[in-house]
Design a protein around this motif. Structure first.
Motif, PDB file in Angstrom:
ATOM      1  N   ASN A 233       8.822  74.117 -18.607  1.00  0.00           N
ATOM      2  CA  ASN A 233       7.745  75.015 -19.049  1.00  0.00           C
ATOM      3  C   ASN A 233       8.251  76.209 -19.839  1.00  0.00           C
ATOM      4  O   ASN A 233       7.448  77.081 -20.194  1.00  0.00           O
ATOM      5  CB  ASN A 233       6.930  75.500 -17.839  1.00  0.00           C
ATOM      6  CG  ASN A 233       7.815  76.098 -16.754  1.00  0.00           C
ATOM      7  OD1 ASN A 233       8.836  76.728 -17.020  1.00  0.00           O
ATOM      8  ND2 ASN A 233       7.419  75.891 -15.500  1.00  0.00           N
ATOM      9  N   HIS A 234       9.578  76.283 -20.069  1.00  0.00           N
ATOM     10  CA  HIS A 234      10.169  77.339 -20.900  1.00  0.00           C
ATOM     11  C   HIS A 234       9.937  78.746 -20.345  1.00  0.00           C
ATOM     12  O   HIS A 234       9.917  79.718 -21.090  1.00  0.00           O
ATOM     13  CB  HIS A 234       9.631  77.260 -22.334  1.00  0.00           C
ATOM     14  CG  HIS A 234       9.561  75.865 -22.859  1.00  0.00           C
ATOM     15  ND1 HIS A 234      10.681  75.085 -23.050  1.00  0.00           N
ATOM     16  CD2 HIS A 234       8.495  75.088 -23.202  1.00  0.00           C
ATOM     17  CE1 HIS A 234      10.313  73.902 -23.503  1.00  0.00           C
ATOM     18  NE2 HIS A 234       8.992  73.873 -23.593  1.00  0.00           N
ATOM     19  N   GLN A 235       9.764  78.842 -19.024  1.00  0.00           N
ATOM     20  CA  GLN A 235       9.636  80.133 -18.359  1.00  0.00           C
ATOM     21  C   GLN A 235      10.910  80.447 -17.595  1.00  0.00           C
ATOM     22  O   GLN A 235      11.720  79.561 -17.323  1.00  0.00           O
ATOM     23  CB  GLN A 235       8.431  80.131 -17.411  1.00  0.00           C
ATOM     24  CG  GLN A 235       7.093  79.915 -18.101  1.00  0.00           C
ATOM     25  CD  GLN A 235       5.940  79.884 -17.118  1.00  0.00           C
ATOM     26  OE1 GLN A 235       6.098  80.193 -15.950  1.00  0.00           O
ATOM     27  NE2 GLN A 235       4.760  79.506 -17.611  1.00  0.00           N
ATOM     28  N   SER A 236      11.086  81.711 -17.235  1.00  0.00           N
ATOM     29  CA  SER A 236      12.293  82.145 -16.532  1.00  0.00           C
ATOM     30  C   SER A 236      12.442  81.413 -15.200  1.00  0.00           C
ATOM     31  O   SER A 236      11.496  81.353 -14.395  1.00  0.00           O
ATOM     32  CB  SER A 236      12.227  83.649 -16.289  1.00  0.00           C
ATOM     33  OG  SER A 236      13.258  84.056 -15.406  1.00  0.00           O
ATOM     34  N   VAL A 237      13.619  80.863 -14.962  1.00  0.00           N
ATOM     35  CA  VAL A 237      13.891  80.152 -13.703  1.00  0.00           C
ATOM     36  C   VAL A 237      13.834  81.118 -12.535  1.00  0.00           C
ATOM     37  O   VAL A 237      13.224  80.833 -11.496  1.00  0.00           O
ATOM     38  CB  VAL A 237      15.272  79.462 -13.761  1.00  0.00           C
ATOM     39  CG1 VAL A 237      15.675  78.951 -12.377  1.00  0.00           C
ATOM     40  CG2 VAL A 237      15.247  78.310 -14.753  1.00  0.00           C
ATOM     41  N   LEU A 238      14.482  82.268 -12.663  1.00  0.00           N
ATOM     42  CA  LEU A 238      14.540  83.234 -11.563  1.00  0.00           C
ATOM     43  C   LEU A 238      13.158  83.728 -11.172  1.00  0.00           C
ATOM     44  O   LEU A 238      12.846  83.848  -9.978  1.00  0.00           O
ATOM     45  CB  LEU A 238      15.427  84.416 -11.961  1.00  0.00           C
ATOM     46  CG  LEU A 238      15.649  85.482 -10.876  1.00  0.00           C
ATOM     47  CD1 LEU A 238      16.254  84.853  -9.635  1.00  0.00           C
ATOM     48  CD2 LEU A 238      16.526  86.607 -11.396  1.00  0.00           C
TER      49      LEU A 238
ATOM     50  N   TYR B 203      17.254  70.612 -15.575  1.00  0.00           N
ATOM     51  CA  TYR B 203      18.567  70.941 -15.032  1.00  0.00           C
ATOM     52  C   TYR B 203      18.716  72.426 -14.717  1.00  0.00           C
ATOM     53  O   TYR B 203      19.349  72.796 -13.715  1.00  0.00           O
ATOM     54  CB  TYR B 203      19.660  70.516 -16.017  1.00  0.00           C
ATOM     55  CG  TYR B 203      19.746  69.016 -16.183  1.00  0.00           C
ATOM     56  CD1 TYR B 203      20.275  68.221 -15.180  1.00  0.00           C
ATOM     57  CD2 TYR B 203      19.276  68.395 -17.338  1.00  0.00           C
ATOM     58  CE1 TYR B 203      20.346  66.848 -15.317  1.00  0.00           C
ATOM     59  CE2 TYR B 203      19.338  67.017 -17.484  1.00  0.00           C
ATOM     60  CZ  TYR B 203      19.875  66.244 -16.475  1.00  0.00           C
ATOM     61  OH  TYR B 203      19.934  64.883 -16.616  1.00  0.00           O
ATOM     62  N   THR B 204      18.174  73.289 -15.556  1.00  0.00           N
ATOM     63  CA  THR B 204      18.289  74.726 -15.274  1.00  0.00           C
ATOM     64  C   THR B 204      17.604  75.087 -13.962  1.00  0.00           C
ATOM     65  O   THR B 204      18.113  75.906 -13.190  1.00  0.00           O
ATOM     66  CB  THR B 204      17.673  75.552 -16.415  1.00  0.00           C
ATOM     67  OG1 THR B 204      16.391  75.013 -16.756  1.00  0.00           O
ATOM     68  CG2 THR B 204      18.565  75.536 -17.636  1.00  0.00           C
ATOM     69  N   MET B 205      16.459  74.497 -13.708  1.00  0.00           N
ATOM     70  CA  MET B 205      15.744  74.771 -12.468  1.00  0.00           C
ATOM     71  C   MET B 205      16.498  74.203 -11.263  1.00  0.00           C
ATOM     72  O   MET B 205      16.601  74.857 -10.218  1.00  0.00           O
ATOM     73  CB  MET B 205      14.335  74.179 -12.534  1.00  0.00           C
ATOM     74  CG  MET B 205      13.467  74.484 -11.312  1.00  0.00           C
ATOM     75  SD  MET B 205      13.154  76.250 -11.130  1.00  0.00           S
ATOM     76  CE  MET B 205      12.026  76.506 -12.512  1.00  0.00           C
ATOM     77  N   ILE B 206      17.028  72.993 -11.392  1.00  0.00           N
ATOM     78  CA  ILE B 206      17.791  72.389 -10.299  1.00  0.00           C
ATOM     79  C   ILE B 206      19.017  73.236  -9.966  1.00  0.00           C
ATOM     80  O   ILE B 206      19.313  73.494  -8.791  1.00  0.00           O
ATOM     81  CB  ILE B 206      18.227  70.959 -10.663  1.00  0.00           C
ATOM     82  CG1 ILE B 206      17.000  70.054 -10.875  1.00  0.00           C
ATOM     83  CG2 ILE B 206      19.117  70.366  -9.580  1.00  0.00           C
ATOM     84  CD1 ILE B 206      17.331  68.684 -11.421  1.00  0.00           C
ATOM     85  N   MET B 207      19.726  73.682 -10.984  1.00  0.00           N
ATOM     86  CA  MET B 207      20.904  74.518 -10.770  1.00  0.00           C
ATOM     87  C   MET B 207      20.529  75.841 -10.108  1.00  0.00           C
ATOM     88  O   MET B 207      21.203  76.317  -9.184  1.00  0.00           O
ATOM     89  CB  MET B 207      21.596  74.777 -12.109  1.00  0.00           C
ATOM     90  CG  MET B 207      22.196  73.526 -12.726  1.00  0.00           C
ATOM     91  SD  MET B 207      22.464  73.672 -14.509  1.00  0.00           S
ATOM     92  CE  MET B 207      23.752  74.909 -14.568  1.00  0.00           C
TER      93      MET B 207
ATOM     94  N   GLU C 205      22.743  77.441 -24.636  1.00  0.00           N
ATOM     95  CA  GLU C 205      23.528  78.583 -24.190  1.00  0.00           C
ATOM     96  C   GLU C 205      23.250  78.882 -22.718  1.00  0.00           C
ATOM     97  O   GLU C 205      24.165  79.167 -21.939  1.00  0.00           O
ATOM     98  CB  GLU C 205      23.196  79.811 -25.051  1.00  0.00           C
ATOM     99  CG  GLU C 205      24.024  81.051 -24.727  1.00  0.00           C
ATOM    100  CD  GLU C 205      25.484  80.882 -25.096  1.00  0.00           C
ATOM    101  OE1 GLU C 205      26.316  81.607 -24.514  1.00  0.00           O
ATOM    102  OE2 GLU C 205      25.794  80.029 -25.953  1.00  0.00           O
ATOM    103  N   SER C 206      21.979  78.810 -22.319  1.00  0.00           N
ATOM    104  CA  SER C 206      21.621  79.090 -20.931  1.00  0.00           C
ATOM    105  C   SER C 206      22.161  78.028 -19.982  1.00  0.00           C
ATOM    106  O   SER C 206      22.474  78.312 -18.827  1.00  0.00           O
ATOM    107  CB  SER C 206      20.097  79.186 -20.782  1.00  0.00           C
ATOM    108  OG  SER C 206      19.484  77.936 -21.013  1.00  0.00           O
TER     109      SER C 206
ATOM    110  N   ALA D 203      26.937  72.947  -8.656  1.00  0.00           N
ATOM    111  CA  ALA D 203      25.669  73.100  -9.379  1.00  0.00           C
ATOM    112  C   ALA D 203      25.886  72.960 -10.882  1.00  0.00           C
ATOM    113  O   ALA D 203      25.084  72.329 -11.581  1.00  0.00           O
ATOM    114  CB  ALA D 203      25.046  74.462  -9.051  1.00  0.00           C
ATOM    115  N   PHE D 204      26.985  73.528 -11.387  1.00  0.00           N
ATOM    116  CA  PHE D 204      27.268  73.435 -12.825  1.00  0.00           C
ATOM    117  C   PHE D 204      27.573  72.002 -13.237  1.00  0.00           C
ATOM    118  O   PHE D 204      27.217  71.565 -14.329  1.00  0.00           O
ATOM    119  CB  PHE D 204      28.445  74.338 -13.166  1.00  0.00           C
ATOM    120  CG  PHE D 204      28.899  74.217 -14.596  1.00  0.00           C
ATOM    121  CD1 PHE D 204      28.173  74.804 -15.624  1.00  0.00           C
ATOM    122  CD2 PHE D 204      30.040  73.490 -14.926  1.00  0.00           C
ATOM    123  CE1 PHE D 204      28.582  74.678 -16.945  1.00  0.00           C
ATOM    124  CE2 PHE D 204      30.452  73.368 -16.236  1.00  0.00           C
ATOM    125  CZ  PHE D 204      29.718  73.958 -17.252  1.00  0.00           C
ATOM    126  N   SER D 205      28.210  71.258 -12.334  1.00  0.00           N
ATOM    127  CA  SER D 205      28.572  69.878 -12.667  1.00  0.00           C
ATOM    128  C   SER D 205      27.350  68.985 -12.832  1.00  0.00           C
ATOM    129  O   SER D 205      27.448  67.893 -13.388  1.00  0.00           O
ATOM    130  CB  SER D 205      29.492  69.301 -11.584  1.00  0.00           C
ATOM    131  OG  SER D 205      28.805  69.161 -10.345  1.00  0.00           O
TER     132      SER D 205
END
Length: 326
Positions: free
Chosen positions: A88-93, A285-289, A58-59, A23-25
């Motif tokens: 959308n700049h909202q929390s992924v979790l 990418y943050t959401m995909i990860m 950073e995230s 996922a990080f890759s």
């Protein structure tokens, strides 16, 4: 049993680490800068501030070398900080947890339907081995296994929504309607599509087990004492055939997760699948990860629970595991 569970838990952690590296890759090997669409005015009308860009980097773990990046990102994941969505700049979790009940409801209904349909059909196919009933049911299972989910979904929409007008074609609710019946109507078609593959797999497995059980000594003894074959089939054989289904459910949990992504996209069901497809289209990418990691955790937990339930349901299995690992 304790040593077996500890071993399985260790295997889960190993798989989780491997998936986290994968996922990080996604961001590390992605072409260009993952934040390009928010730094170039020609790509996006929304301009992020330097402070927001630094927080986003950073995230995503984009600072430092690859090892430092991975450790920073993984540590935040463990702390519950999955970063902000690039779209959308909202929390992924929070977005994942918000969509999770919709996906779990769809998966649970599909799994229940698959079991309810496959058990009687599998028992009948095994009971009437090589007869027309068996050939008809087996033909259905072969067809169900080979059906592409997206094509089958589109065909159902054309037939039941566009032609007959019996069921809604997409979404989870009708605008202005907030009732359980409306949700059920919207869920019928996606649940059918999602359950078809597992129904065929369970059916074939139950059929083969029924054929084997029909030749066991306890069945022949019961029949010789005057018990009808149908009585033995429903009272004894069905019980022995259902036990391995617990393991089959765990093994096919991954199919439900990946299948739900396709089905949700076809029917516009607001679950993790549509959330993931939107993230892919937007290069979020943050959401995909986050969804990759969450799907992996769901799959591992499903398999782990299946192992536990299998040992609880059959003490012989539990004792055998204790002896083999003792």
């Amino acid at each position: 049993m304790k040593s077996f569970l500890l071993k399985r838990f260790g295997q889960m952690l190993l798989v989780l680490v491997i998936v986290s590296i994968f996922a990080f890759s996604i961001t590390y090997f992605a072409p260009g800068d993952p934040l390009y669409m928010y730094t170039s005015p020609s790509v996006s009308s929304y301009k992020m501030t330097d402070e927001q860009l630094d927080q986003m980097r950073e995230s995503l773990g984009l600072n430092g070398n690859i090892v430092e990046r991975y450790i920073s990102w993984a540590s935040k994941i463990l702390q519950g900080d999955w970063g902000l969505s690039i779209s959308n700049h909202q929390s992924v979790l929070s977005q994942v947890l918000d969509r999770l009940p919709n996906t779990m409801g769809l998966m649970g209904a599909a799994l229940l339907l698959a079991i309810l349909v496959s058990v009687p059909l599998g028992l009948m196919a095994g009971y009437f081995k090589n007869k027309w009933v068996d050939n008809l049911i087996s033909g259905f299972s072969y067809l169900a296994i080979s059906l592409p989910a997206f094509w089958f979904g589109i065909m159902l929409i054309i037939l039941f929504s566009l032609k007959l007008g019996w069921l809604p074609s997409s979404g989870m609710r009708t605008i202005g309607v907030n009732s359980a019946g409306d949700v059920i109507q919207h869920a019928i078609l996606p649940v059918i599509v999602l359950s078809v593959n597992n129904t065929a797999v369970f059916l074939r497995y139950i059929r083969s087990n029924t054929i084997v059980q029909m030749e066991e000594d306890y069945v022949l003894t019961a029949i010789s004492k005057g018990a009808s074959k149908w009585h033995v089939l429903c009272r004894h054989i069905m019980k022995n055939c259902l036990l391995p289904i617990i393991t089959m459910v765990g093994m096919n949990f991954g199919t439900l997760i990946t299948g739900s992504f396709i089905v949700e996209s076809v029917f516009g069901w607001p679950g993790l699948g549509t959330l993931c497809m939107d993230a892919i289209n937007n290069r979020d990418y943050t959401m995909i990860m986050g969804i990759t990691m969450f799907s992996c955790v769901m799959l591992l937990i499903g398999n782990f629970l299946a192992d536990i339930l299998y040992g609880v349901a059959d003490p012989r299995i539990k004792q055998g595991k204790e002896k083999s690992h003792g």
